[in-house]
Design a protein around this motif. Structure first.
Motif, short mmCIF file in Angstrom:
data_model
loop_
_atom_site.label_atom_id
_atom_site.label_comp_id
_atom_site.label_asym_id
_atom_site.label_seq_id
_atom_site.Cartn_x
_atom_site.Cartn_y
_atom_site.Cartn_z
N VAL A 111 0.84 -1.20 0.00
CA VAL A 111 0.00 0.00 0.00
C VAL A 111 0.88 1.26 0.00
CG1 VAL A 111 -1.68 1.30 1.38
CG2 VAL A 111 -2.04 -1.13 0.95
N GLN A 112 2.01 1.19 0.70
CA GLN A 112 2.94 2.34 0.69
C GLN A 112 3.50 2.61 -0.71
OE1 GLN A 112 6.02 1.47 3.52
NE2 GLN A 112 4.67 1.89 5.27
N GLY A 138 -5.47 1.84 -1.06
CA GLY A 138 -6.06 0.52 -1.20
C GLY A 138 -5.84 -0.52 -0.13
N LYS A 139 -6.37 -1.69 -0.45
CA LYS A 139 -6.24 -2.87 0.41
C LYS A 139 -5.81 -4.03 -0.48
CE LYS A 139 -9.58 -1.77 4.07
NZ LYS A 139 -8.81 -0.55 4.36
N VAL A 140 -5.20 -5.04 0.14
CA VAL A 140 -4.55 -6.11 -0.63
C VAL A 140 -5.22 -7.46 -0.38
CG1 VAL A 140 -2.33 -7.26 -1.04
CG2 VAL A 140 -2.37 -4.87 -0.27
N PHE A 144 -5.42 -2.98 -9.22
CA PHE A 144 -4.32 -3.51 -10.04
C PHE A 144 -3.80 -4.80 -9.45
CE2 PHE A 144 -0.39 -2.38 -7.72
CZ PHE A 144 -0.85 -1.46 -6.82
N THR A 145 -3.09 -5.56 -10.30
CA THR A 145 -2.61 -6.86 -9.87
C THR A 145 -1.10 -6.96 -10.04
OG1 THR A 145 -3.08 -7.75 -12.07
CG2 THR A 145 -4.76 -8.08 -10.38
N ILE A 177 -4.63 -5.42 -5.57
CA ILE A 177 -4.72 -4.23 -4.72
C ILE A 177 -5.88 -3.38 -5.25
CG2 ILE A 177 -3.52 -2.11 -3.96
CD1 ILE A 177 -1.27 -4.78 -5.05
N ALA A 178 -6.80 -3.01 -4.37
CA ALA A 178 -7.98 -2.27 -4.81
C ALA A 178 -8.23 -1.08 -3.90
CB ALA A 178 -9.20 -3.18 -4.81
N LYS A 179 -8.73 0.00 -4.49
CA LYS A 179 -9.13 1.15 -3.68
C LYS A 179 -10.19 0.71 -2.67
CE LYS A 179 -7.72 4.95 -6.43
NZ LYS A 179 -7.99 5.90 -7.50
N ASP A 180 -10.23 1.37 -1.54
CA ASP A 180 -11.11 0.93 -0.45
C ASP A 180 -12.56 0.77 -0.90
OD1 ASP A 180 -8.80 1.20 0.89
OD2 ASP A 180 -9.51 2.64 2.39
#
Ligand SMILES: Cc1ncc(COP(=O)(O)O)c(C=O)c1O
Length: 380
Positions: free
Chosen positions: A82-83, A88-90, A235-236, A251-254
């Protein structure tokens, strides 16, 4: 060659037993300069002692607890990823295809039941599982696997008008690679990616980037989209993430990530402690040794040398993701001769050579690869 393996790969008759940095050694001890890195995977080099130590340490400490519990490396890796992008979240999976499966399921769930279609690019490659195969824009790869999963529509890469024309009331997302990897290292134009972002905003669609090949510093930024200045919703990642151990991440936006709730998606091995520790060590190594920014400079240098070679018509790509377009359809032959000369590259088609070396490659090693290719291209 083995009689015990399914015949799914066009394999060279070479068995590697050891690797060291940018070199691989076969059963006869012959060294090969590896400008393929396991196809854009081994970013920090073969036999990396720092990463090996992290794997050894973690495997003695804790290997697996299931995703019914947390493990420390998984928590740390999610935070670190995320950094790198700032949002996002993973979700952790085990491969690029699985990371894409998560992205596909995520947008379906998010827009369910109203919208489900995903527009992908012709020529794209998203994986071999049934959903990622249906997303893949290469009809040859679909042969024999009908009926494919429905809901995927394909439009011409870098053609914004074609993408726009495919949007209807049931469209949920647009999914593209920022640079087509398997189809010959073809970068998206700036205006195409910016235009896709605009289209997605206008029509309330998710923009998904498949960064399985382009991510983890390969193009000179953690993520290729950062070089383009276009932020996706999802994104992946996979290939370069754990320097050769199996991992995938979505990883996707919240606002999208929250659509997946307990029980809606999962993986037994995804986010395992050893793999995540390896990935953390890999990211640490890339950062400490400034290999991400370095990929940009090295890529510029490598391309400037490759473009001078005989028979090379065009050199394209970003950072250390390089496609050499040849004037003649001899790429398979060049690839074969390079291998015999101790240089590993590959050809994505009859006229494109792909070079995706470890990001640790030195300028001397790039010069050596160019000299080998020069000898071969001068003769064929
Ligand atoms: C852009 C892209 N997406 C997805 C995949 C599939 O990844 P995996 O082979 O880890 O399933 C690949 C593999 O080459 C790829 O290049």
């Amino acid at each position: 060659m083995s009689n015990f393996l399914m015949n799914t790969y066009k394999r060279n008759d070479i068995t590697f037993v050891r690797g060291d940095g940018c070199y691989l050694y076969d059963t006869n001890g012959k060294p090969y300069l590896d400008c393929l890195a396991g196809i854009a995977v081994v970013a920090s080099g073969h036999g990396n002692a720092f990463i090996a130590q992290a794997i050894a340490d973690q495997s003695q400490k804790l290997t697996h607890v299931s995703n019914l519990f947390s493990n420390e490396p998984q928590l740390a890796l999610a935070e670190k990823l995320v950094q790198t992008c700032g949002f996002g979240k993973v979700f952790f999976a085990n491969s690029g295809a699985e990371a894409n499966e998560c992205a596909i399921k995520l947008v379906r769930k998010h827009f369910s039941p109203k919208k489900y279609k995903i527009i992908c690019a012709l020529g794209s490659f998203h994986g071999r599982t049934m959903a990622s195969l249906a997303a893949t824009g290469q009809p040859a790869k679909w042969e024999g696997f009908a009926p494919l999963l429905g809901g995927f529509v394909h439009a011409a890469f870098n053609d914004l008008t074609d993408f726009a024309s495919k949007i209807d009331d049931q469209t949920a997302a647009i999914m593209v690679e920022p640079i087509l990897g398997e189809f010959g290292v073809i970068p998206a134009s700036d205006s195409f990616l910016h235009g896709l972002r605009e289209l997605c905003d206008r029509h309330n669609l998710a923009l998904i980037f498949d960064e399985v090949q382009t991510g983890i510093g390969r193009t000179g930024a953690w993520w290729a989209f950062q070089g383009y200045g276009v932020e996706p919703d999802i994104f992946t990642s996979a290939k370069g993430l754990a320097n050769g151990l199996p991992i995938g991440a979505c990883i996707a936006k919240d606002s999208f990530a929250s659509s997946l709730t307990p029980g809606s998606h999962g993986s037994t091995f995804g986010g395992g402690a050893v793999i995540c520790r390896a990935a953390l060590a890999n990211l640490d190594y890339l950062e400490t040794n400034k290999l991400v920014a370095g990929a940009d400079d090295k890529g510029d240098y490598f391309r400037s040398q490759l473009v001078t070679l005989p028979q090379v018509k065009e050199v394209r790509g970003r950072g250390l993701m390089i496609g050499c377009v040849l004037a003649n359809p001899v790429a398979a032959k060049i690839n074969e001769l390079a291998l015999a000369s101790g240089l590993i590259i590959n050809n994505t088609s009859d006229d494109v050579l792909r070079l995706v070396p470890p990001l640790i490659i030195s300028y001397e090693q790039m010069d050596s690869a160019v000299a080998t290719l020069n000898n071969i291209l001068s003769e064929v």
